[in-house]
Design a protein around this motif. Structure first.
Motif, PDB file in Angstrom:
ATOM      1  N   LYS A 173       0.820  -1.215   0.000  1.00 50.60           N
ATOM      2  CA  LYS A 173       0.000   0.000   0.000  1.00 50.60           C
ATOM      3  C   LYS A 173       0.851   1.262   0.000  1.00 50.60           C
ATOM      4  CE  LYS A 173      -4.073   1.857   2.417  1.00 50.60           C
ATOM      5  NZ  LYS A 173      -4.966   1.684   3.608  1.00 50.60           N
ATOM      6  N   ASP A 196      -4.115  -2.330  -1.567  1.00 45.81           N
ATOM      7  CA  ASP A 196      -4.477  -2.628  -0.190  1.00 45.81           C
ATOM      8  C   ASP A 196      -4.854  -4.105  -0.074  1.00 45.81           C
ATOM      9  OD1 ASP A 196      -5.587  -2.718   2.378  1.00 45.81           O
ATOM     10  OD2 ASP A 196      -6.592  -0.781   2.151  1.00 45.81           O
ATOM     11  N   THR A 204      -6.041  -3.631   9.011  1.00 44.63           N
ATOM     12  CA  THR A 204      -4.998  -4.226   8.172  1.00 44.63           C
ATOM     13  C   THR A 204      -4.643  -5.633   8.617  1.00 44.63           C
ATOM     14  OG1 THR A 204      -4.061  -2.069   7.633  1.00 44.63           O
ATOM     15  CG2 THR A 204      -2.615  -3.974   7.386  1.00 44.63           C
TER      16      THR A 204
END
Length: 331
Positions: A38, A63, A102
């Motif tokens: 990312k 992502d 994440t």
């Protein structure tokens, strides 16, 4: 073989990529590498400049929480090595949402994408911090998870999701849990590069409390070599600890860095520990399993590794100065 490396522009991921392209790992010679990153604050394409012209390397900015992108990239890979993570304890204490998003959702998104492919192997890179803190002895892989910070809790969650996909779906997932890494290209908010760069600039270094917390130090080259062994021969559904074998208190480490950079004790700024219960007293991993099954043992002596690391930061001011200038947690 085509390997998808998530977080491959970060400190540890980029070291792994550089070594794969250099054919440093037996069994992975000639492998192609696709990096998905990312490029948040810790991702840096400068870490991959040495392999940028290789026809075996390609880069995709994106992502891991994006299901369409992960489905495409995982679908074209033979193996996934999953480094991508938010990884700084202090940042997680300031705000935990990005860590959960994440580390937990991103990992689940990758695992779900892997279900629809004929993936040969998925290596999920984790941390010894999921175990919590240990006063004496060392954790083996059967130790219950007792994370104490939002960061380590999010990593523990991702570990459990990975193991669930292995057990429920038969996905060929192995997990590695490493001790504290050090080496070139480490983002300068981490303790060794932060202290080294402060010291060579004539600045003070922040030592929390008495510096009694103990960490096991692992050179990034040893860590990546352990990951390559797990990629090649690790059993699905199993966890492998990767350690360096050098335990030091934070104070001991600080004094070594001060001596190596020609400074003195006046460079130490003692500050209250802002982490509270999130700053574990001691980490120590038992590496018997990866040693016995895969032949791993650390190869980089700590003294040599630390000397080489300090020299790298002295010689690469153009790499770390811009990063440090915009780091939120800089002192």
């Amino acid at each position: 073989m085509r390997i998808l490396v998530t977080g491959g522009a970060g400190f540890i991921g980029s070291a792994f990529v550089r070594n794969v392209i250099a054919d440093a790992y037996p069994g992975l010679e000639g492998a192609e590498v696709v990096v998905l990153d990312k490029l948040t604050y810790a991702g840096n394409l400068a870490n991959l400049e040495s392999v940028a012209d290789s026809d075996r390397y390609s880069f995709e900015q994106g992502d891991i929480c994006d299901p369409e992108l992960t489905a495409k990239l995982v679908g074209n890979a033979d193996a996934v090595v999953h480094f991508a993570a938010e990884s700084h304890v202090d940042r997680s204490i300031l705000g935990g949402a990005d860590f959960v998003m994440t580390n937990v959702l991103g990992t689940q998104t990758l695992l779900q994408a892997a279900l629809n492919t004929k993936l040969q192997k998925f290596v999920h890179v984790s941390t010894d911090e999921v175990y919590g803190s240990i006063d004496e002895g060392s954790w083996d892989e059967q130790q219950p998870l007792q994370p104490n910070s939002p960061y380590s809790a999010s990593k523990a969650g991702s570990d459990l999701i990975a193991l669930a996909y292995a057990r429920t779906h038969g996905l060929p997932v192995s997990i590695t849990r490493c001790s504290n890494n050090y080496g070139p290209y480490q983002f300068p908010e981490k303790v060794i590069p932060l202290f080294v760069t402060n010291l060579i600039d004539g600045r003070s270094v922040p030592l929390y409390g008495e510096g009694a917390n103990v960490r096991d130090w692992l050179h990034v080259e040893d860590h990546c070599r352990g990951i390559a062994l797990v990629l090649g021969g690790g059993r699905p559904g199993e966890v492998y600890n990767i350690g360096g074998g050098t335990e030091l208190t934070n104070a001991e480490l600080t004094y070594r860095l001060i001596e190596a950079t020609g400074r003195d004790e006046s460079s130490i700024e003692r500050i209250p520990d802002p982490r509270g219960g999130g700053h574990d007293k001691r980490y120590s991993v038992d590496i018997s399993k990866i040693h016995d099954e895969l032949g791993y043992s650390p190869q980089v002596p700590f003294e040599q590794g630390l000397t080489d690391t300090i020299a790298w930061y002295v010689d690469h001011r153009d790499w770390w100065e811009p990063l440090k200038a915009r780091s939120v947690i800089d002192r």
